[in-house]
Design a protein around this motif. Sequence first.
Motif, PDB file in Angstrom:
ATOM      1  N   LYS A 317     -64.987 -26.515  96.690  1.00 10.05           N
ATOM      2  CA  LYS A 317     -64.150 -25.442  96.142  1.00 10.05           C
ATOM      3  C   LYS A 317     -62.688 -25.647  96.515  1.00 10.05           C
ATOM      4  CE  LYS A 317     -63.245 -21.630  94.001  1.00 10.05           C
ATOM      5  NZ  LYS A 317     -63.145 -21.689  92.522  1.00 10.05           N
ATOM      6  N   ARG A 318     -62.430 -26.100  97.722  1.00  8.89           N
ATOM      7  CA  ARG A 318     -61.051 -26.400  98.118  1.00  8.89           C
ATOM      8  C   ARG A 318     -60.461 -27.487  97.206  1.00  8.89           C
ATOM      9  NH1 ARG A 318     -58.951 -24.933 103.105  1.00  8.89           N
ATOM     10  NH2 ARG A 318     -60.273 -23.533 104.331  1.00  8.89           N
ATOM     11  N   ARG A 319     -61.238 -28.517  96.935  1.00 11.10           N
ATOM     12  CA  ARG A 319     -60.747 -29.583  96.067  1.00 11.10           C
ATOM     13  C   ARG A 319     -60.515 -29.075  94.641  1.00 11.10           C
ATOM     14  NH1 ARG A 319     -64.850 -34.164  98.573  1.00 11.10           N
ATOM     15  NH2 ARG A 319     -63.432 -34.911 100.194  1.00 11.10           N
ATOM     16  N   GLU A 320     -61.408 -28.223  94.170  1.00  8.02           N
ATOM     17  CA  GLU A 320     -61.234 -27.654  92.830  1.00  8.02           C
ATOM     18  C   GLU A 320     -59.938 -26.852  92.744  1.00  8.02           C
ATOM     19  OE1 GLU A 320     -63.287 -23.870  91.139  1.00  8.02           O
ATOM     20  OE2 GLU A 320     -64.550 -25.562  90.515  1.00  8.02           O
ATOM     21  N   ASN A 321     -59.691 -25.991  93.734  1.00  7.80           N
ATOM     22  CA  ASN A 321     -58.473 -25.182  93.730  1.00  7.80           C
ATOM     23  C   ASN A 321     -57.223 -26.057  93.829  1.00  7.80           C
ATOM     24  OD1 ASN A 321     -59.884 -22.766  93.499  1.00  7.80           O
ATOM     25  ND2 ASN A 321     -59.957 -22.422  95.711  1.00  7.80           N
ATOM     26  N   TYR A 322     -57.297 -27.073  94.669  1.00  7.77           N
ATOM     27  CA  TYR A 322     -56.174 -28.013  94.825  1.00  7.77           C
ATOM     28  C   TYR A 322     -55.888 -28.711  93.497  1.00  7.77           C
ATOM     29  CZ  TYR A 322     -53.652 -32.102  96.728  1.00  7.77           C
ATOM     30  OH  TYR A 322     -52.729 -33.094  96.993  1.00  7.77           O
ATOM     31  N   ASN A 323     -56.918 -29.209  92.846  1.00  4.57           N
ATOM     32  CA  ASN A 323     -56.732 -29.917  91.574  1.00  4.57           C
ATOM     33  C   ASN A 323     -56.216 -28.991  90.477  1.00  4.57           C
ATOM     34  OD1 ASN A 323     -57.605 -32.340  92.692  1.00  4.57           O
ATOM     35  ND2 ASN A 323     -59.733 -32.036  92.081  1.00  4.57           N
ATOM     36  N   ASP A 324     -56.681 -27.744  90.478  1.00  6.52           N
ATOM     37  CA  ASP A 324     -56.198 -26.786  89.478  1.00  6.52           C
ATOM     38  C   ASP A 324     -54.714 -26.464  89.683  1.00  6.52           C
ATOM     39  OD1 ASP A 324     -58.666 -26.707  88.289  1.00  6.52           O
ATOM     40  OD2 ASP A 324     -59.243 -24.738  89.075  1.00  6.52           O
ATOM     41  N   LEU A 325     -54.288 -26.350  90.938  1.00  4.44           N
ATOM     42  CA  LEU A 325     -52.865 -26.137  91.207  1.00  4.44           C
ATOM     43  C   LEU A 325     -52.051 -27.361  90.797  1.00  4.44           C
ATOM     44  CD1 LEU A 325     -52.995 -24.333  94.684  1.00  4.44           C
ATOM     45  CD2 LEU A 325     -52.007 -23.395  92.580  1.00  4.44           C
ATOM     46  N   GLN A 326     -52.568 -28.538  91.093  1.00  9.46           N
ATOM     47  CA  GLN A 326     -51.867 -29.773  90.736  1.00  9.46           C
ATOM     48  C   GLN A 326     -51.658 -29.861  89.227  1.00  9.46           C
ATOM     49  OE1 GLN A 326     -49.794 -32.496  91.962  1.00  9.46           O
ATOM     50  NE2 GLN A 326     -51.438 -32.833  93.435  1.00  9.46           N
ATOM     51  N   ALA A 327     -52.711 -29.584  88.468  1.00  9.10           N
ATOM     52  CA  ALA A 327     -52.614 -29.649  87.009  1.00  9.10           C
ATOM     53  C   ALA A 327     -51.749 -28.506  86.468  1.00  9.10           C
ATOM     54  CB  ALA A 327     -54.009 -29.588  86.397  1.00  9.10           C
ATOM     55  N   GLY A 328     -51.938 -27.330  87.012  1.00  9.21           N
ATOM     56  CA  GLY A 328     -51.229 -26.167  86.492  1.00  9.21           C
ATOM     57  C   GLY A 328     -49.731 -26.209  86.704  1.00  9.21           C
ATOM     58  N   LEU A 329     -49.294 -26.858  87.780  1.00  8.55           N
ATOM     59  CA  LEU A 329     -47.865 -26.892  88.113  1.00  8.55           C
ATOM     60  C   LEU A 329     -47.170 -28.166  87.624  1.00  8.55           C
ATOM     61  CD1 LEU A 329     -48.066 -25.456  91.750  1.00  8.55           C
ATOM     62  CD2 LEU A 329     -47.294 -24.251  89.698  1.00  8.55           C
ATOM     63  N   SER A 330     -47.849 -28.964  86.846  1.00  8.03           N
ATOM     64  CA  SER A 330     -47.304 -30.265  86.447  1.00  8.03           C
ATOM     65  C   SER A 330     -45.988 -30.161  85.684  1.00  8.03           C
ATOM     66  CB  SER A 330     -48.330 -31.035  85.610  1.00  8.03           C
ATOM     67  OG  SER A 330     -48.645 -30.319  84.425  1.00  8.03           O
ATOM     68  N   GLU A 331     -45.799 -29.069  84.956  1.00  7.21           N
ATOM     69  CA  GLU A 331     -44.572 -28.917  84.170  1.00  7.21           C
ATOM     70  C   GLU A 331     -43.400 -28.404  85.007  1.00  7.21           C
ATOM     71  OE1 GLU A 331     -44.210 -29.919  81.062  1.00  7.21           O
ATOM     72  OE2 GLU A 331     -46.289 -30.591  81.003  1.00  7.21           O
ATOM     73  N   LEU A 332     -43.634 -28.170  86.286  1.00 12.74           N
ATOM     74  CA  LEU A 332     -42.546 -27.723  87.171  1.00 12.74           C
ATOM     75  C   LEU A 332     -42.088 -28.836  88.116  1.00 12.74           C
ATOM     76  CD1 LEU A 332     -43.526 -24.074  88.247  1.00 12.74           C
ATOM     77  CD2 LEU A 332     -41.646 -24.777  86.760  1.00 12.74           C
ATOM     78  N   GLN A 333     -42.477 -30.065  87.843  1.00 16.86           N
ATOM     79  CA  GLN A 333     -42.146 -31.150  88.754  1.00 16.86           C
ATOM     80  C   GLN A 333     -40.666 -31.513  88.761  1.00 16.86           C
ATOM     81  OE1 GLN A 333     -45.286 -34.246  89.593  1.00 16.86           O
ATOM     82  NE2 GLN A 333     -45.979 -33.609  87.551  1.00 16.86           N
ATOM     83  N   ASP A 334     -39.909 -30.990  87.806  1.00 17.08           N
ATOM     84  CA  ASP A 334     -38.457 -31.183  87.867  1.00 17.08           C
ATOM     85  C   ASP A 334     -37.829 -30.277  88.921  1.00 17.08           C
ATOM     86  OD1 ASP A 334     -39.183 -28.968  86.307  1.00 17.08           O
ATOM     87  OD2 ASP A 334     -37.316 -29.021  85.166  1.00 17.08           O
ATOM     88  N   MET A 335     -38.554 -29.237  89.340  1.00 16.12           N
ATOM     89  CA  MET A 335     -38.066 -28.291  90.348  1.00 16.12           C
ATOM     90  C   MET A 335     -38.812 -28.417  91.679  1.00 16.12           C
ATOM     91  SD  MET A 335     -35.646 -26.392  88.982  1.00 16.12           S
ATOM     92  CE  MET A 335     -35.007 -27.740  87.996  1.00 16.12           C
ATOM     93  N   LEU A 336     -40.074 -28.839  91.597  1.00 16.53           N
ATOM     94  CA  LEU A 336     -40.933 -28.849  92.775  1.00 16.53           C
ATOM     95  C   LEU A 336     -41.563 -30.223  92.970  1.00 16.53           C
ATOM     96  CD1 LEU A 336     -42.885 -25.512  92.053  1.00 16.53           C
ATOM     97  CD2 LEU A 336     -40.829 -25.780  93.469  1.00 16.53           C
ATOM     98  N   ILE A 337     -41.593 -30.684  94.229  1.00 17.23           N
ATOM     99  CA  ILE A 337     -42.322 -31.904  94.568  1.00 17.23           C
ATOM    100  C   ILE A 337     -43.755 -31.496  94.902  1.00 17.23           C
ATOM    101  CG2 ILE A 337     -42.495 -33.874  96.123  1.00 17.23           C
ATOM    102  CD1 ILE A 337     -39.498 -33.601  96.640  1.00 17.23           C
ATOM    103  N   LEU A 338     -44.699 -31.964  94.105  1.00 19.45           N
ATOM    104  CA  LEU A 338     -46.100 -31.644  94.327  1.00 19.45           C
ATOM    105  C   LEU A 338     -46.725 -32.676  95.272  1.00 19.45           C
ATOM    106  CD1 LEU A 338     -47.197 -30.640  90.699  1.00 19.45           C
ATOM    107  CD2 LEU A 338     -46.138 -29.232  92.490  1.00 19.45           C
ATOM    108  N   PRO A 339     -47.788 -32.305  95.965  1.00 22.34           N
ATOM    109  CA  PRO A 339     -48.376 -33.209  96.966  1.00 22.34           C
ATOM    110  C   PRO A 339     -49.062 -34.409  96.321  1.00 22.34           C
ATOM    111  CG  PRO A 339     -49.763 -31.287  96.664  1.00 22.34           C
ATOM    112  CD  PRO A 339     -48.498 -31.020  95.903  1.00 22.34           C
ATOM    113  N   ARG A 340     -49.228 -35.457  97.132  1.00 26.93           N
ATOM    114  CA  ARG A 340     -49.924 -36.652  96.687  1.00 26.93           C
ATOM    115  C   ARG A 340     -50.885 -37.104  97.779  1.00 26.93           C
ATOM    116  NH1 ARG A 340     -45.877 -40.257  96.343  1.00 26.93           N
ATOM    117  NH2 ARG A 340     -46.448 -41.315  98.278  1.00 26.93           N
ATOM    118  N   GLU A 341     -52.080 -37.477  97.379  1.00 28.71           N
ATOM    119  CA  GLU A 341     -53.039 -37.998  98.343  1.00 28.71           C
ATOM    120  C   GLU A 341     -52.599 -39.367  98.847  1.00 28.71           C
ATOM    121  OE1 GLU A 341     -57.517 -36.343  97.764  1.00 28.71           O
ATOM    122  OE2 GLU A 341     -56.926 -37.974  96.431  1.00 28.71           O
ATOM    123  N   THR A 342     -52.910 -39.634 100.107  1.00 23.57           N
ATOM    124  CA  THR A 342     -52.678 -40.955 100.672  1.00 23.57           C
ATOM    125  C   THR A 342     -53.548 -41.977  99.928  1.00 23.57           C
ATOM    126  OG1 THR A 342     -52.296 -39.938 102.823  1.00 23.57           O
ATOM    127  CG2 THR A 342     -52.792 -42.299 102.808  1.00 23.57           C
TER     128      THR A 342
END
Length: 444
Positions: A317-342
Motif C-alpha cells: 500500500k505504501r508503494r501504491e500511494n507513492y506511485n500514485d503521487l509520482q504519477a499524479g504530480l508529474s505535470e508539476l515537475q517544472d515547480m517541484l523536484i519529485l523523488p527518485r529511487e536509487t
Amino acid sequence: MITISSTHNELRMQILKLTTKYYEKKWAKQDFVPGVDYIPVSGKTFDAEELLNVVDSSLDFWLTAGRYAKRFEKEFARTMDTRYAMLTNSGSSANLLALSALTSESLGERRLQPGDEVITVAAGFPTTVNPILQNQLIPVFLDVDIPTYNIDTNMLEAAISSRTKAIMIAHTLGNPFNLAEVKRIADKYQLWLIEDTCDAVGAEYTGKKVGTFGDLATVSFYPAHHITMGEGGAVLTSNPRLKKIVESFRDWGRDCWCDPGKDNTCGKRFSWQLGDLPPGYDHKYTYNHIGYNLKVSDMQAAVGVAQLEKLPRFIAKRRENYNDLQAGLSELQDMLILPRETPNSSSSPFGFPITVRTESPITRNQLIQYLEQNNIGTRLLFAGNLLKQPAYKNIPHRIVGNLANTDIIMERTFWLGVHPGINREMVKYMVDKLYEAYGRGDSI
C-alpha cells in the motif's frame, strides 16, 4: 456466559471475545471527507488482532519481555533475512546499541575508541548521529544526493582518514542508499557498517533486503513506521559475537544471557571467574560493558506480532500511494523536484519527499502552510542540516566536500505521507491541492 464458577481460562476467552466487539464499536471505519478530515503524514494501522494480542499479554501480567517478544524476534529476523533480531525500546535505542556494541573491548583492535571517526550525513534524523557523539567519536559529514536524498558517495573514499573506523547512515525515507559503493569502501578499508533501516523495512537492493549488507542494522517500531509496537525497535545482525554484545549493552551490560525470569542458562552460574571478582561470583551479576536497560515489555511485542502478519500488504500500500503521487504530480515537475529511487533498488516508502525548485513562485514554507490549512499533513526532512541545529553548534566533527544539497533540503524540502491509512481518494485530494496551490486547477 460468565458465572461465579467460570474458570480463569473461560473468563479469558470471554474477555477476548468482548475485546473484538469493543474494537468493532470503537474503531468502526469512517468515510473520508475531503477538506474536513485531516490526512496525517503517518499513523498506526491496526485491527482487532493487535488489541486481542495486547489484552492477551496483559492477562499473563508478564511485564517484561516474554513469550511474545521471543516469538517476534524469531519471526522478524526471518522476515528481514538475518540470523538475529534483538528487541529494544525504540529505534533510537537500537542505534545507540548498535554503535555502542562496536566499542566493546572483546572486538580487539577493531573496537571503536574515543576520537575515532564515523562517516555519516547531516541530512537526517538526529539519533542516527547522536550515538557517535555519545560514545565520544567524531562524526564525518558528507553531502547527500537530490532527489534520492541519500549519501553522495562521490566523496566517500576521500573522507577516509587513519582514524576512520565505521560508516553509519540511514536509508532515507525507505529509499536504499548506494549499498554497492558503500559496501565496497567499507570492505576495502575494513570499516564497520551500520545500516539505519528504521524507515526502510522491506526495501531491497539488487534483490536483497536492506539491513543484511552491514555488520549491524536498526529498525524502529514507533507508530509512524512500517509496523508498530507504540514504542520499540530492534537491532539486526547475523554475527553471533555482535548479537551477544548488543544484548549485553541492552541488558545492563551484564555478561549473563539468561532470558528474563530464567536462571543458569549457561549451566555454570556459580562457576565463572571473570575480571577481579572472586571465583564463583553469581554470573547474573557480572558486568563486562557499561550498559543500559533498554528492553521492551511483552505487551509491546504482542502488538508487533500481529502487525508483522500485515507487513507485506502495508508495504504494498505504501508503494501504491507513492506511485500514485509520482504519477499524479508529474505535470508539476517544472515547480517541484519529485523523488527518485536509487538505481538497482526497490524502495519501501516511508514518505514522499518533494523539493521546491528555485523557479517556484511560492516557497516551501508557503506551500506547506497552504497544505496544512487544507488538512494535509506535512513534515520537513527531519533535522534538515543537523549542524545548523542549536544542539549541534559546537560538536567535534569533520565535513568532507560541502553540504550544499543538505542546505537545499533544509530550505526547500518537505514530505507527504504514504502510510497504509491513506487511500486513493486521499492521494487525489493531496495532488489536487498541490495543483491548486500553483493556480492550475485539478490534477491532469
